[in-house]
Design an enzyme around this catalytic site. Structure first.
Site, PDB file in Angstrom:
ATOM      1  N   HIS A 257       0.894  -1.158  -0.046  1.00  0.00           N
ATOM      2  CA  HIS A 257       0.087  -0.051  -0.113  1.00  0.00           C
ATOM      3  C   HIS A 257       0.903   1.247   0.025  1.00  0.00           C
ATOM      4  O   HIS A 257       1.885   1.366   0.981  1.00  0.00           O
ATOM      5  CB  HIS A 257      -0.990  -0.011   1.148  1.00  0.00           C
ATOM      6  CG  HIS A 257      -1.667   1.036   1.281  1.00  0.00           C
ATOM      7  ND1 HIS A 257      -2.787   1.365   0.474  1.00  0.00           N
ATOM      8  CD2 HIS A 257      -1.888   2.157   2.317  1.00  0.00           C
ATOM      9  CE1 HIS A 257      -3.426   2.361   0.840  1.00  0.00           C
ATOM     10  NE2 HIS A 257      -2.989   3.055   1.935  1.00  0.00           N
ATOM     11  N   ASP A 259       0.487   5.385  -0.099  1.00  0.00           N
ATOM     12  CA  ASP A 259      -0.130   6.365   0.039  1.00  0.00           C
ATOM     13  C   ASP A 259       0.199   7.258  -0.961  1.00  0.00           C
ATOM     14  O   ASP A 259       1.410   7.696  -0.941  1.00  0.00           O
ATOM     15  CB  ASP A 259      -0.229   7.251   1.487  1.00  0.00           C
ATOM     16  CG  ASP A 259      -1.063   6.244   2.259  1.00  0.00           C
ATOM     17  OD1 ASP A 259      -2.211   5.719   1.947  1.00  0.00           O
ATOM     18  OD2 ASP A 259      -0.617   6.210   3.495  1.00  0.00           O
ATOM     19  N   ASP A 369      -7.998   1.248   2.196  1.00  0.00           N
ATOM     20  CA  ASP A 369      -7.546   2.185   3.385  1.00  0.00           C
ATOM     21  C   ASP A 369      -8.425   3.399   3.254  1.00  0.00           C
ATOM     22  O   ASP A 369      -7.879   4.485   4.029  1.00  0.00           O
ATOM     23  CB  ASP A 369      -6.251   2.583   3.278  1.00  0.00           C
ATOM     24  CG  ASP A 369      -5.437   3.417   4.526  1.00  0.00           C
ATOM     25  OD1 ASP A 369      -5.994   3.109   5.508  1.00  0.00           O
ATOM     26  OD2 ASP A 369      -4.668   4.035   4.325  1.00  0.00           O
ATOM     27  N   HIS A 594      -7.074   9.453  -0.674  1.00  0.00           N
ATOM     28  CA  HIS A 594      -7.623   9.287   0.831  1.00  0.00           C
ATOM     29  C   HIS A 594      -6.768   9.617   1.902  1.00  0.00           C
ATOM     30  O   HIS A 594      -7.603   9.670   3.092  1.00  0.00           O
ATOM     31  CB  HIS A 594      -7.931   7.842   1.011  1.00  0.00           C
ATOM     32  CG  HIS A 594      -6.752   6.878   1.296  1.00  0.00           C
ATOM     33  ND1 HIS A 594      -6.594   5.974   0.093  1.00  0.00           N
ATOM     34  CD2 HIS A 594      -5.903   6.574   1.867  1.00  0.00           C
ATOM     35  CE1 HIS A 594      -5.343   5.222   0.342  1.00  0.00           C
ATOM     36  NE2 HIS A 594      -5.037   5.681   1.568  1.00  0.00           N
TER      37      HIS A 594
END
Ligand code: ZN
Length: 1053
Positions: A257, A259, A369, A594
């Protein structure tokens, strides 16, 4: 040979045998590395910029030492490492070991080859698995070291604002001999120790594992590798004891993951992708079974642009089915705040990218997420070719646990399904899987007592789940995340540089506002005589707010698309700006990531995001002007004998009658009441006369009343609404005579500062009661009445509000400016209304949903702070009150009080979040009948999509033209989007949705020369083979509640 007499001593014995802290002089771990050798030379060069390899290596490099530290934060050091492998190491596996607390990338022969991140357990680059004499023993590597960690550079805690002065230390740089046989034995023992500890004392296998491990320590002489095979045989024997048929299967997929921005800026993410993915590709070369699920088209696009060599290798592994693009969206966006159309574009941009680059679209939506999941997502996914969905964030729920979660340990669907997903790899800041993770999984693939583990793909997992899907539970409505509810409000955001005076923050702390003395605006460089709200301030402010930037840029791109499409339809010479629009959309979509739109990012990211909004505003304004000039060119050219008039354009799909402001004869703004047809324009010469003017009256004790024939309002000196009536029915809307009440709450969450607002904040409510300037009349009525007042909020913040009532307008508008200087406070405005209902309605993407107004159960009270888009409404049979807004997302309705969340002041991860000047507008609209019948939805659109006013000229005798491109026969159906079809200049896509929650048939009328009309999906692929009949009344479209329909209109040449 003894059985284990004492479990604890046996456990600790094995622990110490593989410990990297204790007994490394004589244990197995101490033998992992053999001989060592420092680099022949080590030099470096430092830069504040993130530069490409080619630019870096031609710089001048100075000497560097192991043990030295480098920085400060966000700088980059390029190290030149010259290595010379001792010839005596022939036949041995040789690693280059690099340990530092910064994130590193190894470059060899001008290509990135390995990411090195201590926190991601990657500290070595394998030079050779078995050194041959023919191999070159001398080589040069470059290490690009970012002076930030995997999670940025938080000062003191991970989510604290970055420490600007942090330095990273190079603690190791050397060549080592790697003893693979020791490594393999260590992996065996680690797993056995885990089994012994984690399976627990009630499990037979726990003891068997411990017994085996103990035996292995007995057998193994660390100084004599010839004893290792016997130890390994013991381990293999227990790992190969198979499971029964009933055992659960875990589908393991490599994942990382990343970001797209969070505790580091966008620019650093590009490097994080490269560091993580180059490592994955390298692993794939040696582990052909490894799969890696990888989301976010934007990140692929970044790597394609900045690392073409790496991207080519990734494409090869995509073709082999190992590197698996997933998700279908441009970024993993916030699941709550983006508009319906923005969500469609996330998929449209993402899926088109995946199709173009890899020849296929994604079949699963990947959103592990995000901070909530809109109820509209299933329909939007399906419209974009996706039936499957993966997330994990719901396990963070604070109050209620979702009944349909699947986790390995705590699978909620035990007995229903026998398969679950396991994503392995370091994440959030990048990192990804490691060789050791793979080696562990190989051993555990089918071992009695442990779940079966198979390396899998999302497709394989979902395929087996779908076979069992009739057994699974269904959840209807939104998946509400009971956490991070502060992200609906955080980073409404203003931060402006003060020319020559540092940041605005320092300026706000100055005892006297310097703006007046210096003679220019404190918010921008224009000179201004007025403080604190210079007249041009709205335009300045609009450039500086994240949540507002999102709403505004969604509107700008909507309007540019509508107007450009109409311009093309009228004049084929006009070039639809498709590539500019794609670029602007991608900027907006990126900012919906997000941790950006929710406001949970550091200041550097906020600055990047604001820059992108500025770019969308700048380019959007220009594109809009070009479209209007083409669309209305006959009206805009000054004509001989023509008179001054005003062109007014409406980008919404219904006729509007509103008060506009236009330049008058002497350059002064004047008001006019105009009617403009749906999705079209009108040339206005003689404005309309309202059936009833706005009347403003000073009443006793400072009270002021305003009325416009639709509503009447009475306000006290603090701007409270003591009465708000519908004039027809005389029905009072306000309960207890005190609406538009501001309230301040203490806002100290447990940890996640920018993210969370906790339920207990409600216990700290303090109404705002200090008047700075009492209510006074600003505009005395006619077409518009308005009043203004100022309040002191908290210790040192001020709020100024103008309450505006326009002729014929069914709502009262509150134009608000706040100078916000608080810490850990939450500002809301409350409207207690004379309405009783157990449910309130909130607008979401392409529709609305209801949430309770009571706190009966834990599911109810956990939604003490919720999100909404342009409006919310509380209605009982026949009557209700709606609250509209132009850039807010946080809201709540408890009992009969509608609250709109206005501003927060968290300090982590951005200590300056929201400090500064804010401007926003909300409106209150009492109504008869249901909100659907009263047109609340349309009024909220109108508040958000103001009419465009352009000075024009027209012949005095000619009847003033008005033109409508589209209209829809049913008020239940909103025509949201009009754009040119992707890759088809002769076709237009229109997107409509049913907004009332009803089953309805509507006619879409158009004055465009439509030759053929075909229903299409959200990716603009025709659905079915038949075109829609073109009838006299237009196109007949059938809707079920909240159905989104897209139609491809082919224009005749
Ligand atoms: Zn994330």
């Amino acid at each position: 040979m003894a059985a284990i007499k004492h479990r604890r001593t046996a456990l600790e014995r094995v622990e110490k045998f593989i410990s990297d802290t204790y007994f490394t002089d004589c244990n197995l771990r101490g033998r992992l590395f053999g001989d060592r050798c420092p680099p022949a030379s080590l030099s470096y060069f430092q830069t504040p910029r993130r530069i490409p390899y080619g630019e870096a290596v031609v710089q001048e490099f100075g000497p560097a030492q192991v043990g030295e530290s480098f920085g400060p934060t966000w700088e980059t050091c390029w190290f030149k490492v010259e290595l010379s492998i001792p010839p005596a190491w022939a036949g041995r596996e040789v690693h280059f070991v690099w340990e530092s607390d910064g994130e590193g990338m190894v470059w060899r022969d001008a290509q990135p080859v390995q990411g090195l991140t201590k926190e991601g357990e990657k500290t070595s680059y394998i030079l050779t698995r078995s050194l041959k004499e023919s191999e070159p023993h001398s080589l040069t590597l470059y290490v690009e070291l970012a002076c930030n960690g995997l999670f940025g550079a938080g000062k003191g805690s991970m989510i604290a604002p970055p420490d600007p002065d942090r330095r990273v230390t190079l603690s190791k740089a050397e060549l080592v001999v790697f003893n693979r046989d020791v490594y393999e034995l260590l992996v065996d023992l680690e797993i056995l120790l885990d089994m012994a500890q984690l399976l627990g004392e009630e499990n037979q296998r726990s003891f068997q594992a411990l017994y085996t491990a103990n035996q292995m320590v007995n057998v193994c002489d660390v100084t004599d590798p010839s004893t290792f095979p016997a130890a390994r045989d013991l381990a293999a024997a227990i790992f190969s004891q198979r499971n029964g048929e009933s055992q659960h299967t875990i589908h393991a997929m490599g994942h990382c993951h990343i970001d797209s921005a969070w505790l580091w800026p966008y620019e650093e993410t590009i490097r994080k992708c490269a560091r993580s993915w180059v490592t994955v590709v390298h692993l794939m070369e040696h582990n052909p079974e490894l799969t890696f699920a990888c989301s976010q088209a934007q990140q692929f696009e970044w790597v394609q642009r900045s690392y073409p060599g790496l991207y080519a290798r990734i494409r090869d592994f995509v073709a082999k089915g190992q590197f698996v693009p997933v998700g279908g969206t441009w970024v993993e966006m916030d699941g709550n705040l983006p508009s319906g159309e923005s969500m469609v574009r996330q998929f449209l941009q993402g899926q088109r990218f995946f199709q173009q680059q890899f020849g296929r679209i994604c079949s699963e939506f990947w959103l592990p997420d995000t901070f909530g999941y809109s109820a509209q997502l299933p329909q939007l996914m399906r419209g974009c070719g996706i039936q499957r969905f993966l997330t994990q964030k719901l396990s963070w729920n604070l109050v209620n646990s979702f009944p349909i979660l699947k986790t390995v340990k705590n699978n909620k669907d035990k007995g229903r399904v026998n398969h679950s997903a396991f994503l392995f790899g370091f994440g959030d800041g990048g990192g990804g899987p490691t060789q050791k993770m793979l080696d562990r999984m190989k051993r555990m693939s089918d071992t009695d007592g442990l779940p079966r583990v198979q390396i899998s793909t999302p497709d394989q997992l979902f395929s087996v789940l779908e076979k069992e899907s009739s057994q699974l539970c269904t959840w209807v409505g939104e998946l509400f995340l009971e956490l991070h509810n502060g992200t609906y409000t955080t980073q409404a955001q203003v931060r402006l540089p003060f020319p020559g005076k540092g940041t605005m923050q320092t300026q706000l702390q100055a005892p006297n506002p310097p703006a007046l003395g210096l003679g220019f605006c404190c918010w921008c460089e224009r000179s201004t005589p007025s403080y604190p709200f210079p007249e041009h301030l709205p335009s300045v402010l609009n450039r500086h707010q994240i949540k507002k930037g999102n709403r505004e840029c969604e509107r700008i791109l909507h309007d540019v698309e509508v107007l450009s499409t109409l311009a093309v339809a009228q004049d084929r010479e006009f070039q639809y700006p498709s590539s500019q629009l794609q670029q602007l959309w991608r900027l907006l979509l990126l900012n919906q990531f997000h941790d950006v739109l929710p406001g949970s990012c550091i200041q550097l990211v906020v600055e990047d995001a604001l820059q992108y909004y500025t770019e969308i505003r700048r380019a959007g304004a220009q594109l809009q002007e070009e479209a209007v000039e083409s669309l209305c060119k006959d009206l805009l050219q000054p004509e001989e004998g023509g008179t001054q008039s005003t062109l007014v354009l409406n980008t919404l799909s219904w006729e509007r009658t509103e008060v506009i402001s236009r330049p008058g004869p002497n350059g002064k703004e004047t008001l006019a009441l105009v009617t403009v047809p749906s999705m079209g324009y009108a040339l206005v010469q003689e404005p309309l006369v309202p059936p009833q003017p706005v009347v403003v009256c000073d009443a006793e004790e400072g009270f002021i009343t305003m009325e416009n024939g639709v509503i009447s309002v009475c306000m006290d000196t603090m701007g409270h609404l003591v009465s708000l009536r519908l004039m027809d029915s005389k029905r009072e809307s306000i309960a207890d005579g005190c609406a538009n009440q501001f309230a301040l709450f203490d806002d100290v969450p447990l940890y996640w500062d920018a993210w969370d607002v906790m339920d207990y904040h409600l216990e700290t409510r303090k109404p705002v009661t200090t008047v700075l300037e009492p209510l006074k009349v600003i505009l005395g009525g006619g077409l518009r009445g308005s009043v203004r007042f100022s309040l002191k909020v908290g210790k040192s913040s001020t709020l100024t509000q103008e309450i505006i009532l326009d002729a014929m307008c069914p709502y009262l508008r509150f134009q608000t400016q706040v100078e916000w200087k608080e810490a850990h406070k939450f500002l809301k405005v409350e409207f207690p209304v004379a309405v009783r209902s157990t449910n309130a309605t909130y607008e979401i993407q392409f529709g609305h949903l209801q949430r309770p107004t009571h706190w009966n159960t834990s599911w109810d009270w956990a939604r003490f702070e919720v999100w909404a888009h342009k409006w919310m409404d509380l209605s009982e049979h026949g009557f209700g009150v709606a609250l509209l807004n132009d850039c807010k997302y946080g809201a709540s309705v408890h009992r009969n009080i509608l609250s709109l969340s206005l501003l927060r002041a968290p300090k982590s991860p951005d200590s300056t979040a929201d400090i500064g000047l804010h401007q926003f507008t909300y409106a209150v609209m009492p109504h008869q009948g249901s909100f659907q019948e009263a047109g609340v939805i349309q009024q909220a659109y109108s508040l958000n999509f103001p009419l465009h006013v352009v000075p024009a000229s027209c012949a005095s005798c000619a009847p003033c033209p008005a033109w409508s491109a589209f209209s829809v026969s049913s008020p239940a159906v909103v025509l949201e989007t009009v754009k040119q079809a992707e890759d088809r200049a002769e076709a237009v896509v229109v997107r409509l949705y049913e907004a009332h929650g009803s089953t309805v048939t509507a006619w879409l009328q158009t004055s465009l020369p439509v030759q053929e009309a075909v229903l299409c999906d959200l990716l603009e692929r025709p659905v079915g083979w038949r075109s829609l009949p073109l009838e006299k009344q237009g196109l007949r479209l059938s809707f079920t509640p909240f159905r989104v329909l897209s139609v491809l209109l082919v224009l005749s040449c």
